[in-house]
Design a protein around this motif. Structure first.
Motif, PDB file in Angstrom:
ATOM      1  N   SER A  14      27.797-120.677  73.983  1.00  0.00           N
ATOM      2  CA  SER A  14      29.066-119.718  74.348  1.00  0.00           C
ATOM      3  C   SER A  14      28.908-118.762  75.446  1.00  0.00           C
ATOM      4  CB  SER A  14      29.316-118.998  73.017  1.00  0.00           C
ATOM      5  OG  SER A  14      28.329-118.127  72.739  1.00  0.00           O
ATOM      6  N   LEU A  18      31.788-117.333  78.072  1.00  0.00           N
ATOM      7  CA  LEU A  18      32.021-115.948  78.010  1.00  0.00           C
ATOM      8  C   LEU A  18      31.673-115.389  79.470  1.00  0.00           C
ATOM      9  CD1 LEU A  18      30.486-115.010  74.671  1.00  0.00           C
ATOM     10  CD2 LEU A  18      32.806-114.672  75.240  1.00  0.00           C
ATOM     11  N   ALA A  46      35.701-122.445  79.746  1.00  0.00           N
ATOM     12  CA  ALA A  46      35.722-121.941  78.455  1.00  0.00           C
ATOM     13  C   ALA A  46      36.027-122.988  77.478  1.00  0.00           C
ATOM     14  CB  ALA A  46      36.338-120.733  78.330  1.00  0.00           C
ATOM     15  N   LEU A  50      33.635-124.737  74.899  1.00  0.00           N
ATOM     16  CA  LEU A  50      33.945-124.677  73.136  1.00  0.00           C
ATOM     17  C   LEU A  50      33.919-125.968  72.639  1.00  0.00           C
ATOM     18  CD1 LEU A  50      35.263-122.638  71.014  1.00  0.00           C
ATOM     19  CD2 LEU A  50      37.324-123.146  71.810  1.00  0.00           C
ATOM     20  N   TRP A  74      31.029-116.734  69.242  1.00  0.00           N
ATOM     21  CA  TRP A  74      31.855-116.144  70.286  1.00  0.00           C
ATOM     22  C   TRP A  74      32.086-114.807  70.134  1.00  0.00           C
ATOM     23  CZ3 TRP A  74      34.336-117.986  74.964  1.00  0.00           C
ATOM     24  CH2 TRP A  74      34.035-119.331  75.190  1.00  0.00           C
ATOM     25  N   GLY A  78      30.151-112.248  72.371  1.00  0.00           N
ATOM     26  CA  GLY A  78      31.127-111.630  73.198  1.00  0.00           C
ATOM     27  C   GLY A  78      30.847-110.261  73.381  1.00  0.00           C
TER      28      GLY A  78
END
Length: 118
Positions: A14, A18, A46, A50, A74, A78
């Motif tokens: 991820s 990000l 992104a 994913l 995420w 994040g």
């Protein structure tokens, strides 16, 4: 490969999406508020990230746990990435890119291994 190793790779992947996103939005540390092609590329990266990490997580742990793992990754990474990029911008960028690449490579290897294994 174990489900824990594949799950860890899916979580770290991820950071790919990000990091690309953080570089295209106006942020204090990295972003420049890019528009057009750079922003579209960030969204594409992104989305591909994913899909890759969800496929790996679902293959390793099942649909419910895999999707939950990706959503949690995420959210948690994040938050941690925003914190790190405001405190240590250059080091955070370098580590996020390296760990994201490691996680993405782990997902690709895991999916290939699961495909070959049958």
């Amino acid at each position: 490969m174990t489900a824990e190793l594949i799950g860890t790779s899916a979580v770290l992947a991820s950071l790919i999406g990000l990091t690309r996103w953080a570089q295209t939005v106006p942020t204090r540390a990295w972003g420049d508020g890019s528009t057009g092609r750079a922003r579209a590329l960030a969204w594409a990266v992104a989305l591909c990230t994913l899909v890759l990490q969800t496929a790996a997580a679902v293959a390793a742990t099942g649909p419910a746990a895999g999707v939950a793992l990706v959503i949690a990754a995420w959210m948690a990474l994040g938050w941690l990435l925003v914190l790190a990029m405001n405190l240590w911008p250059q080091a955070a960028l370098r580590w996020a890119m390296c760990l994201g690449a490691l996680g993405g490579a782990g997902c690709v290897v895991a999916l290939g291994w699961l495909l070959v294994r049958g």
